[in-house]
Design an enzyme around this catalytic site. Structure first.
Site: not given
Length: 230
Positions: A64, A37, A117-118, A121-122, A114
């Site tokens: 990102h 990003q 979350h990454e 989720k992933h 951040f």
């Protein structure tokens, strides 16, 4: 007797449904999107941005995420609720992550929200290949394999607010990486299309860049896009 038989049939059906659910959840992914990003474009919008509590990041592309995907364009998410983010597992990576994987969301943060979350989720969807430390270390390694800003500068594409052709940006990145990227744009406060995110694809071992099996359905760019300063 009949009621017992019906009960047994119900149990078998429930077991079969549960088996299918586990099978689907365990389905291996096909490749990763590695997404970088440009901070100048993140900040140059009506929404604006907030610098991390550690200060303004360097004027460079930031990570990102590293996202498992399927060849049909879909992707798994939040695969393991029993594997929450644990910042103690990346204590040795933290300074590098603050530099290369900075948060720009408001209010200002230290990156933990951040990164959490990454991972949740992933990253949890890649646990068959990467544990939490490996997930973040691998993303950092991938960033070090390709120096996007230098690749663009070499092609005369610099973040000075000028507009460049979408094809010239793609060509410069392909020249540096060997593979065609997918470019995502956002818009500045005046509604102009600007270079926002660059997607490259990585194999399931998370070690080699590959040709993308499919490109995402994100915000597409015009033929001419701005490269704002940061």
């Amino acid at each position: 007797m009949e009621s017992k038989r019906q009960f047994s049939i119900i149990l078998i059906k429930l077991f079969f449904i549960q088996y299918l659910s586990v099978l689907c959840a365990a389905r291996n992914f096909d490749f990763f999107y590695f997404v970088l990003q440009w901070p100048g474009s993140y900040c140059d919008t009506a929404k604006s941005c907030c610098y991390p509590t550690t200060g303004k990041p360097a004027a460079d592309f930031g990570i990102h995420g590293l996202w498992p995907n399927y060849n049909d364009g879909s992707y798994p998410s939040n695969c393991d609720p029993n594997a929450p983010f644990d910042q103690s597992q990346i204590s040795d990576l933290r300074s590098s992550m603050q530099k290369n994987w900075p948060t720009l969301a408001c209010p200002s943060g230290n990156g933990i929200t951040f990164w959490s979350h990454e991972w949740e989720k992933h990253g949890t969807c890649s646990e068959s290949v990467l544990n939490q430390h490996q997930y973040f270390q691998t993303a950092l390694n991938l960033k070090n394999q390709i120096h996007l800003l230098q690749a663009l500068r070499t092609a005369g594409i610099v973040p000075d607010g000028s507009s460049y052709s979408l094809e010239s940006i793609k060509d410069a990145i392909k020249e540096a990486s060997g593979f065609s990227p997918w470019i995502e744009c956002n818009v500045d406060e005046s509604g102009n299309s600007q270079l926002y995110q660059i997607y490259l694809c990585v194999d399931t071992s998370a070690s080699n860049f590959i040709n993308c099996p499919v490109f995402p359905n994100g915000k597409k760019c015009g033929s001419q896009i701005e490269f704002p300063p940061f």
